[in-house]
Write an enzyme that holds these catalytic residues in place. Structure first.
Site, PDB file in Angstrom:
ATOM      1  N   ASN A  14       0.829  -1.213   0.000  1.00 35.42           N
ATOM      2  CA  ASN A  14       0.000   0.000   0.000  1.00 35.42           C
ATOM      3  C   ASN A  14       0.858   1.255   0.000  1.00 35.42           C
ATOM      4  O   ASN A  14       0.511   2.248  -0.646  1.00 35.42           O
ATOM      5  CB  ASN A  14      -0.960  -0.008   1.190  1.00 35.42           C
ATOM      6  CG  ASN A  14      -2.198  -0.847   0.918  1.00 35.42           C
ATOM      7  OD1 ASN A  14      -3.040  -0.471   0.100  1.00 35.42           O
ATOM      8  ND2 ASN A  14      -2.292  -2.003   1.555  1.00 35.42           N
ATOM      9  N   MET A  90       0.517  -2.564  12.081  1.00 40.37           N
ATOM     10  CA  MET A  90      -0.236  -3.558  12.841  1.00 40.37           C
ATOM     11  C   MET A  90      -0.251  -3.293  14.347  1.00 40.37           C
ATOM     12  O   MET A  90      -0.112  -4.211  15.142  1.00 40.37           O
ATOM     13  CB  MET A  90       0.320  -4.958  12.539  1.00 40.37           C
ATOM     14  CG  MET A  90       0.157  -5.335  11.080  1.00 40.37           C
ATOM     15  SD  MET A  90      -1.505  -4.978  10.454  1.00 40.37           S
ATOM     16  CE  MET A  90      -1.888  -6.507   9.649  1.00 40.37           C
ATOM     17  N   LEU A  93      -3.175   2.502  17.920  1.00 41.35           N
ATOM     18  CA  LEU A  93      -2.664   3.778  18.443  1.00 41.35           C
ATOM     19  C   LEU A  93      -3.577   4.275  19.565  1.00 41.35           C
ATOM     20  O   LEU A  93      -4.804   4.173  19.470  1.00 41.35           O
ATOM     21  CB  LEU A  93      -2.599   4.807  17.316  1.00 41.35           C
ATOM     22  CG  LEU A  93      -1.572   4.470  16.225  1.00 41.35           C
ATOM     23  CD1 LEU A  93      -1.745   5.393  15.024  1.00 41.35           C
ATOM     24  CD2 LEU A  93      -0.141   4.547  16.760  1.00 41.35           C
ATOM     25  N   ASN A 107      -6.506   4.902   7.901  1.00 44.39           N
ATOM     26  CA  ASN A 107      -6.067   3.503   7.882  1.00 44.39           C
ATOM     27  C   ASN A 107      -6.776   2.764   6.758  1.00 44.39           C
ATOM     28  O   ASN A 107      -7.929   3.059   6.445  1.00 44.39           O
ATOM     29  CB  ASN A 107      -6.431   2.848   9.223  1.00 44.39           C
ATOM     30  CG  ASN A 107      -6.016   1.387   9.302  1.00 44.39           C
ATOM     31  OD1 ASN A 107      -4.896   1.026   8.933  1.00 44.39           O
ATOM     32  ND2 ASN A 107      -6.908   0.532   9.790  1.00 44.39           N
ATOM     33  N   HIS A 109      -8.144  -0.951   5.749  1.00 46.47           N
ATOM     34  CA  HIS A 109      -8.467  -2.241   6.389  1.00 46.47           C
ATOM     35  C   HIS A 109      -9.141  -3.161   5.370  1.00 46.47           C
ATOM     36  O   HIS A 109     -10.038  -2.723   4.639  1.00 46.47           O
ATOM     37  CB  HIS A 109      -9.372  -2.031   7.605  1.00 46.47           C
ATOM     38  CG  HIS A 109      -9.631  -3.306   8.337  1.00 46.47           C
ATOM     39  ND1 HIS A 109      -8.653  -3.929   9.100  1.00 46.47           N
ATOM     40  CD2 HIS A 109     -10.708  -4.118   8.370  1.00 46.47           C
ATOM     41  CE1 HIS A 109      -9.144  -5.056   9.585  1.00 46.47           C
ATOM     42  NE2 HIS A 109     -10.391  -5.197   9.156  1.00 46.47           N
ATOM     43  N   SER A 136     -11.797  -0.941   3.234  1.00 54.95           N
ATOM     44  CA  SER A 136     -12.269   0.364   3.702  1.00 54.95           C
ATOM     45  C   SER A 136     -11.082   1.258   4.014  1.00 54.95           C
ATOM     46  O   SER A 136     -10.077   0.784   4.544  1.00 54.95           O
ATOM     47  CB  SER A 136     -13.065   0.216   5.014  1.00 54.95           C
ATOM     48  OG  SER A 136     -14.046  -0.798   4.928  1.00 54.95           O
ATOM     49  N   ASP A 145     -10.099  -0.492  14.070  1.00 56.29           N
ATOM     50  CA  ASP A 145     -10.640  -0.539  12.707  1.00 56.29           C
ATOM     51  C   ASP A 145     -12.108  -0.128  12.683  1.00 56.29           C
ATOM     52  O   ASP A 145     -12.910  -0.725  11.943  1.00 56.29           O
ATOM     53  CB  ASP A 145     -10.480  -1.944  12.093  1.00 56.29           C
ATOM     54  CG  ASP A 145      -9.027  -2.399  12.061  1.00 56.29           C
ATOM     55  OD1 ASP A 145      -8.163  -1.563  11.755  1.00 56.29           O
ATOM     56  OD2 ASP A 145      -8.766  -3.575  12.339  1.00 56.29           O
TER      57      ASP A 145
HETATM   58  C1  GAR Z   1      -3.184  -4.901   3.897  1.00 57.81           C
HETATM   59  O1  GAR Z   1      -4.040  -5.904   3.402  1.00 57.81           O
HETATM   60  C2  GAR Z   1      -3.912  -3.999   4.872  1.00 57.81           C
HETATM   61  O2  GAR Z   1      -5.243  -3.770   4.501  1.00 57.81           O
HETATM   62  C3  GAR Z   1      -3.842  -4.830   6.148  1.00 57.81           C
HETATM   63  O3  GAR Z   1      -2.531  -5.331   6.139  1.00 57.81           O
HETATM   64  C4  GAR Z   1      -2.098  -5.499   4.788  1.00 57.81           C
HETATM   65  C5  GAR Z   1      -0.779  -4.762   4.614  1.00 57.81           C
HETATM   66  O4  GAR Z   1      -0.235  -5.011   3.342  1.00 57.81           O
HETATM   67  N1  GAR Z   1      -4.094  -4.014   7.292  1.00 57.81           N
HETATM   68  C6  GAR Z   1      -4.780  -4.433   8.357  1.00 57.81           C
HETATM   69  O5  GAR Z   1      -5.219  -5.561   8.474  1.00 57.81           O
HETATM   70  C7  GAR Z   1      -4.956  -3.386   9.451  1.00 57.81           C
HETATM   71  N2  GAR Z   1      -5.907  -3.813  10.432  1.00 57.81           N
HETATM   72  P1  GAR Z   1       0.919  -4.090   2.767  1.00 57.81           P
HETATM   73  O6  GAR Z   1       1.998  -4.044   3.857  1.00 57.81           O
HETATM   74  O7  GAR Z   1       1.402  -4.813   1.538  1.00 57.81           O
HETATM   75  O8  GAR Z   1       0.348  -2.755   2.474  1.00 57.81           O
END
Ligand code: GAR
Length: 216
Positions: A14, A90, A93, A107, A109, A136, A145
């Site tokens: 991301n 992860m 906060l 964020n 999610h 989202s 979240d």
């Molecule tokens: C993503 O799928 C993001 O939506 C999720 O972690 C992954 C990170 O991937 N985030 C959560 O679950 C937050 N609660 P990335 O490091 O390749 O962006």
């Protein structure tokens, strides 16, 4: 030009989507700093490749969560960060961190919140037998979240899906809705009224992404 800070813990795809959006001239923002709580995060490699300043701030190095967060706040403030983007960060906060950036922490999610908040959202959607899930972007508040939603994308769950195949299908939309949200903030179009977020001038009423994306 919006000055942003990105918090990561892992792969950083991301983060990459935001970098690509900026480099393509689709986002009027600068990444002032990337902070990782994990020294082995692949996201840090991405920073090197694109000459983006990065810092590692490990929870283990601090006596308390508060001191850990204060260090991150200190760095973000020092860099003049106006919007904090959690991109696969992860950790939860505390209100103390959030007070420093009111309504200015977002964020991504991988579910249609409030469904499947917390960890392993994609696996839980498969196991639950959901037929539609998604992703989202929300404003971060003290819930996990659960803050006010800016934009959501709906993604179908197929009978043959595994956690991996579903995650991949959702991720393609994550890489669109997160950069688009950063750009909406950069354009000053995000209005937050209680739990409801309005993107001024956006088109609502479309699927699978509501509001409709413009540049991504
Ligand atoms: C993503 O799928 C993001 O939506 C999720 O972690 C992954 C990170 O991937 N985030 C959560 O679950 C937050 N609660 P990335 O490091 O390749 O962006």
């Amino acid at each position: 030009m919006l000055d942003i800070g990105v918090l990561v813990s892992g792969r950083g795809s991301n983060l990459q989507a935001i970098i690509d959006g900026i480099e393509a001239g689709k986002i009027d923002a600068r990444i002032k700093v990337v902070i990782s709580d994990n020294p082995n995060a692949y996201a840090l490699e991405r920073c090197k490749r694109h000459s983006i300043p990065s810092r590692v701030v490990r929870r283990e190095e601090f006596k308390s969560k508060r001191e850990f967060e204060e260090e991150m706040v200190r760095i973000l403030k020092e860099e003049g960060v106006e919007l904090v983007v959690l991109a696969g960060f992860m950790r939860i906060l505390s209100p103390h961190f959030l007070e420093n950036f009111p309504n200015r922490v977002i964020n991504i999610h991988p579910s249609l919140i409030p469904a499947f908040q917390g960890l392993n959202a994609q696996r839980r959607a498969v196991e639950f037998g959901s037929k539609i899930t998604g992703c989202s972007v929300h404003i971060v508040d003290e819930s996990v979240d659960g803050g006010p939603v800016v934009v959501q994308a709906a993604v179908p769950v197929l009978p043959e899906d595994t956690e991996e195949t579903l995650s991949e299908r959702i991720l393609r939309f994550e890489h669109r809705i997160l950069p688009q949200t950063v750009q909406w903030f950069a354009e000053g179009r995000v209005r937050i009224e209680g739990r409801r977020v309005l993107v001024e001038g956006a088109r609502y009423g479309t699927l699978p992404v509501n509001p409709e994306l413009e540049k991504f």
